[in-house]
Enzyme design. Structure first.
Site, PDB file in Angstrom:
ATOM      1  N   SER A  28       0.860  -1.192   0.000  1.00 47.74           N
ATOM      2  CA  SER A  28       0.000   0.000   0.000  1.00 47.74           C
ATOM      3  C   SER A  28       0.893   1.238   0.000  1.00 47.74           C
ATOM      4  O   SER A  28       2.101   1.134   0.235  1.00 47.74           O
ATOM      5  CB  SER A  28      -0.886  -0.001   1.245  1.00 47.74           C
ATOM      6  OG  SER A  28      -0.077   0.210   2.395  1.00 47.74           O
ATOM      7  N   ASP A  79      -0.875  -1.373  -4.123  1.00 45.23           N
ATOM      8  CA  ASP A  79      -2.265  -1.478  -3.680  1.00 45.23           C
ATOM      9  C   ASP A  79      -2.820  -0.078  -3.395  1.00 45.23           C
ATOM     10  O   ASP A  79      -2.199   0.711  -2.664  1.00 45.23           O
ATOM     11  CB  ASP A  79      -2.266  -2.328  -2.390  1.00 45.23           C
ATOM     12  CG  ASP A  79      -3.644  -2.778  -1.971  1.00 45.23           C
ATOM     13  OD1 ASP A  79      -4.507  -2.944  -2.853  1.00 45.23           O
ATOM     14  OD2 ASP A  79      -3.850  -2.979  -0.755  1.00 45.23           O
ATOM     15  N   HIS A  80      -3.980   0.226  -3.949  1.00 53.10           N
ATOM     16  CA  HIS A  80      -4.650   1.519  -3.702  1.00 53.10           C
ATOM     17  C   HIS A  80      -3.766   2.734  -3.955  1.00 53.10           C
ATOM     18  O   HIS A  80      -3.717   3.645  -3.119  1.00 53.10           O
ATOM     19  CB  HIS A  80      -5.203   1.582  -2.269  1.00 53.10           C
ATOM     20  CG  HIS A  80      -6.303   0.610  -2.016  1.00 53.10           C
ATOM     21  ND1 HIS A  80      -7.588   0.776  -2.481  1.00 53.10           N
ATOM     22  CD2 HIS A  80      -6.304  -0.571  -1.359  1.00 53.10           C
ATOM     23  CE1 HIS A  80      -8.334  -0.254  -2.120  1.00 53.10           C
ATOM     24  NE2 HIS A  80      -7.565  -1.103  -1.452  1.00 53.10           N
ATOM     25  N   ASP A 111      -6.577   3.815  -7.688  1.00 53.03           N
ATOM     26  CA  ASP A 111      -7.866   3.797  -6.999  1.00 53.03           C
ATOM     27  C   ASP A 111      -8.517   5.174  -7.066  1.00 53.03           C
ATOM     28  O   ASP A 111      -8.269   6.046  -6.238  1.00 53.03           O
ATOM     29  CB  ASP A 111      -7.655   3.364  -5.536  1.00 53.03           C
ATOM     30  CG  ASP A 111      -8.965   3.336  -4.769  1.00 53.03           C
ATOM     31  OD1 ASP A 111     -10.015   3.683  -5.357  1.00 53.03           O
ATOM     32  OD2 ASP A 111      -8.944   2.988  -3.573  1.00 53.03           O
ATOM     33  N   GLU A 119     -10.625   0.712  -9.887  1.00 47.37           N
ATOM     34  CA  GLU A 119     -11.749   0.381  -8.996  1.00 47.37           C
ATOM     35  C   GLU A 119     -12.947   1.253  -9.318  1.00 47.37           C
ATOM     36  O   GLU A 119     -12.832   2.451  -9.545  1.00 47.37           O
ATOM     37  CB  GLU A 119     -11.343   0.569  -7.522  1.00 47.37           C
ATOM     38  CG  GLU A 119     -12.489   0.227  -6.561  1.00 47.37           C
ATOM     39  CD  GLU A 119     -12.067   0.159  -5.078  1.00 47.37           C
ATOM     40  OE1 GLU A 119     -10.866  -0.030  -4.801  1.00 47.37           O
ATOM     41  OE2 GLU A 119     -12.948   0.324  -4.218  1.00 47.37           O
ATOM     42  N   HIS A 142     -12.935  -3.261   3.908  1.00 47.09           N
ATOM     43  CA  HIS A 142     -11.600  -3.417   4.495  1.00 47.09           C
ATOM     44  C   HIS A 142     -11.666  -3.528   6.019  1.00 47.09           C
ATOM     45  O   HIS A 142     -12.598  -3.035   6.637  1.00 47.09           O
ATOM     46  CB  HIS A 142     -10.719  -2.229   4.120  1.00 47.09           C
ATOM     47  CG  HIS A 142     -10.379  -2.186   2.658  1.00 47.09           C
ATOM     48  ND1 HIS A 142     -10.959  -1.309   1.781  1.00 47.09           N
ATOM     49  CD2 HIS A 142      -9.530  -2.943   1.929  1.00 47.09           C
ATOM     50  CE1 HIS A 142     -10.469  -1.517   0.574  1.00 47.09           C
ATOM     51  NE2 HIS A 142      -9.600  -2.501   0.627  1.00 47.09           N
ATOM     52  N   GLY A 143     -10.668  -4.148   6.578  1.00 39.62           N
ATOM     53  CA  GLY A 143     -10.521  -4.163   8.036  1.00 39.62           C
ATOM     54  C   GLY A 143     -11.128  -5.382   8.705  1.00 39.62           C
ATOM     55  O   GLY A 143     -11.607  -6.316   8.039  1.00 39.62           O
ATOM     56  N   ASN A 189      -7.732  -9.944  -2.332  1.00 41.80           N
ATOM     57  CA  ASN A 189      -6.798  -9.230  -1.449  1.00 41.80           C
ATOM     58  C   ASN A 189      -6.951  -9.609   0.022  1.00 41.80           C
ATOM     59  O   ASN A 189      -8.085  -9.708   0.531  1.00 41.80           O
ATOM     60  CB  ASN A 189      -7.065  -7.721  -1.550  1.00 41.80           C
ATOM     61  CG  ASN A 189      -6.664  -7.160  -2.889  1.00 41.80           C
ATOM     62  OD1 ASN A 189      -6.301  -7.892  -3.797  1.00 41.80           O
ATOM     63  ND2 ASN A 189      -6.722  -5.852  -3.003  1.00 41.80           N
ATOM     64  N   ASP A 208      -5.153  -8.552   3.772  1.00 44.06           N
ATOM     65  CA  ASP A 208      -4.214  -7.811   4.618  1.00 44.06           C
ATOM     66  C   ASP A 208      -4.527  -8.074   6.091  1.00 44.06           C
ATOM     67  O   ASP A 208      -3.695  -8.541   6.873  1.00 44.06           O
ATOM     68  CB  ASP A 208      -4.322  -6.309   4.290  1.00 44.06           C
ATOM     69  CG  ASP A 208      -3.304  -5.480   5.050  1.00 44.06           C
ATOM     70  OD1 ASP A 208      -2.610  -6.030   5.929  1.00 44.06           O
ATOM     71  OD2 ASP A 208      -3.191  -4.276   4.796  1.00 44.06           O
TER      72      ASP A 208
HETATM   73  P1  13P Z   1      -8.803  -6.906   4.209  1.00 45.93           P
HETATM   74  O1  13P Z   1      -8.816  -5.729   5.124  1.00 45.93           O
HETATM   75  O2  13P Z   1     -10.091  -7.623   4.201  1.00 45.93           O
HETATM   76  O3  13P Z   1      -7.664  -7.822   4.449  1.00 45.93           O
HETATM   77  O4  13P Z   1      -8.625  -6.332   2.706  1.00 45.93           O
HETATM   78  C1  13P Z   1      -7.361  -5.968   2.222  1.00 45.93           C
HETATM   79  C2  13P Z   1      -7.405  -5.263   0.920  1.00 45.93           C
HETATM   80  O5  13P Z   1      -8.405  -5.216   0.226  1.00 45.93           O
HETATM   81  C3  13P Z   1      -6.168  -4.633   0.482  1.00 45.93           C
HETATM   82  O6  13P Z   1      -6.329  -3.913  -0.697  1.00 45.93           O
HETATM   83  O1  G3H Z   2      -6.682  -1.860   1.470  1.00 42.49           O
HETATM   84  C1  G3H Z   2      -5.982  -1.390   2.345  1.00 42.49           C
HETATM   85  C2  G3H Z   2      -4.898  -2.183   2.946  1.00 42.49           C
HETATM   86  O2  G3H Z   2      -5.391  -2.955   4.001  1.00 42.49           O
HETATM   87  C3  G3H Z   2      -3.729  -1.326   3.278  1.00 42.49           C
HETATM   88  O3  G3H Z   2      -3.699  -0.859   4.573  1.00 42.49           O
HETATM   89  O4  G3H Z   2      -2.854   1.494   4.170  1.00 42.49           O
HETATM   90  O5  G3H Z   2      -2.833   0.467   6.462  1.00 42.49           O
HETATM   91  O6  G3H Z   2      -1.239  -0.324   4.719  1.00 42.49           O
HETATM   92  P1  G3H Z   2      -2.603   0.270   5.012  1.00 42.49           P
HETATM   93 ZN    ZN Z   3      -8.228  -2.938  -0.818  1.00 42.14          ZN
END
Ligand code: 13P
Ligand code: G3H
Ligand code: ZN
Length: 306
Positions: free
Chosen positions: A48, A80-81, A102, A132, A176-177, A251, A253
């Site tokens: 990210s 990512d994003h 994104d 996205e 997310h989360g 994905n 995380d």
């Molecule tokens: P989670 O928070 O469900 O693991 O999703 C991660 C994600 O989409 C990262 O881009």
């Molecule tokens: O989609 C988001 C990911 O979980 C990235 O999280 O920005 O805290 O690294 P982060």
């Molecule tokens: Zn994501």
């Protein structure tokens, strides 16, 4: 070694998905690689914007390249994003295999314009671009949304035509989360099927796909943490998305964070005199590897696809 382009097609043809696992340090990357080696699965390692600055711009590529060579794996580096053209350009120039732009928080027109700009730049260097459309509830990097805005199937078709992106992240109910659902965990497969009618055989991506395994949540809470009410996506829903739909990248995380913290909290609680971080980091690498390999097998159907 097979290319990312090969896997884009092979996943859709053969009903499996690439796990896209986020990493923020060497230990997590080692765990991801060991797990994928155990299950013989191709995968993506995602960074990210926050992880990119935490790891440090000069460190990301060397760490990733060393891991790829060491484990001799079809593992691909993904941004990512990415929120801006500049961030995506930086990742492309550094040698990432794939970037996500994104623009989901922007208007349709602005999202198209930004995505197209990234596609035009990235494609000159053979880098894949994920975009996205639609908004996931929850927190995406620094942006949070309280409601889902599901991807509109007709807009999705227009968006892909206008931008030339290689894959599209869709909003069908994941977020997310660690706190994804208050009530029943529902994914809108009806919307996904509509998107697939508009975009036949087009690679789609699912974000926010952690399952939030309760065994890790319980360990965290047992050893001093306070992660209450955490709930993820059911495995069987993810498996359906992988095997019966065109979701080719999923994905993860949050689950890896949970695995890491379950190991860390338990170790620190039980070994109060330990001041050697290698002891719990080695345990964490092993636990992450087991988790990743099991997920590749049980959900992504990506075993023996190398
Ligand atoms: P989670 O928070 O469900 O693991 O999703 C991660 C994600 O989409 C990262 O881009
Ligand atoms: O989609 C988001 C990911 O979980 C990235 O999280 O920005 O805290 O690294 P982060
Ligand atoms: Zn994501």
């Amino acid at each position: 070694m097979k290319s990312l382009e090969f896997y884009y097609k092979d996943c859709l043809k053969n009903g499996y998905a690439l796990g896209a696992y986020n990493f923020v340090n060497l230990e997590i990357l080692k765990g991801i690689c060991s797990g994928c080696l155990m299950s013989k699965s191709p995968c993506l390692a995602s960074v990210s914007e926050g992880a990119f600055s935490y790891l440090g711009e000069d460190f990301v590529m060397p760490i990733f390249r060393t891991a790829k060579e060491h484990y001799n794996l079809p593992i691909f580096l993904h941004l990512d994003h990415g929120k801006s053209f500049e961030m995506c350009k930086k990742a492309v120039d550094l040698g990432f295999d794939s970037v996500m732009i994104d623009g989901s928080g922007l208007s349709f027109e602005k999202n198209v314009k930004l995505t197209k700009k990234v596609v035009d730049y990235a494609h000159k260097k053979n880098v894949f671009v994920e975009a996205e459309l639609g908004v996931l509830a929850g927190v995406e990097d620094k942006i949070s949304a309280s409601e889902h805005i599901y991807t509109d199937p007709k807009q999705a078709k227009l968006f892909v035509e206008k931008t030339g992106c290689d894959s599209l992240a869709v909003a069908i109910g994941t977020s997310h989360g660690a706190y994804k659902f208050k009530g029943d965990a529902i994914l809108r497969f009806d919307i996904l099927s509509e998107i697939e009618k508009e975009l036949p055989n087009f690679p789609l991506v699912l974000h926010g796909a952690s399952t939030v395994p309760q065994k890790y949540v319980e360990e965290i809470n047992k050893f001093g943490g306070e992660v209450t009410g955490a709930k993820g996506v059911e495995e069987k829903l993810l498996k359906e998305a992988t095997t019966k739909h065109n979701i080719f990248k999923i994905n993860t995380d949050t689950d890896i964070r949970l695995v890491y913290f379950a190991v860390l909290r338990k170790h620190l609680f039980k070994n109060k005199n330990n001041i050697d971080l290698r002891k719990f980091n080695n345990e964490a690498i092993k636990e992450i590897a087991d988790y990743v390999s099991k997920r590749n097998e049980d959900i992504f159907n990506s075993v023996n696809r190398i």
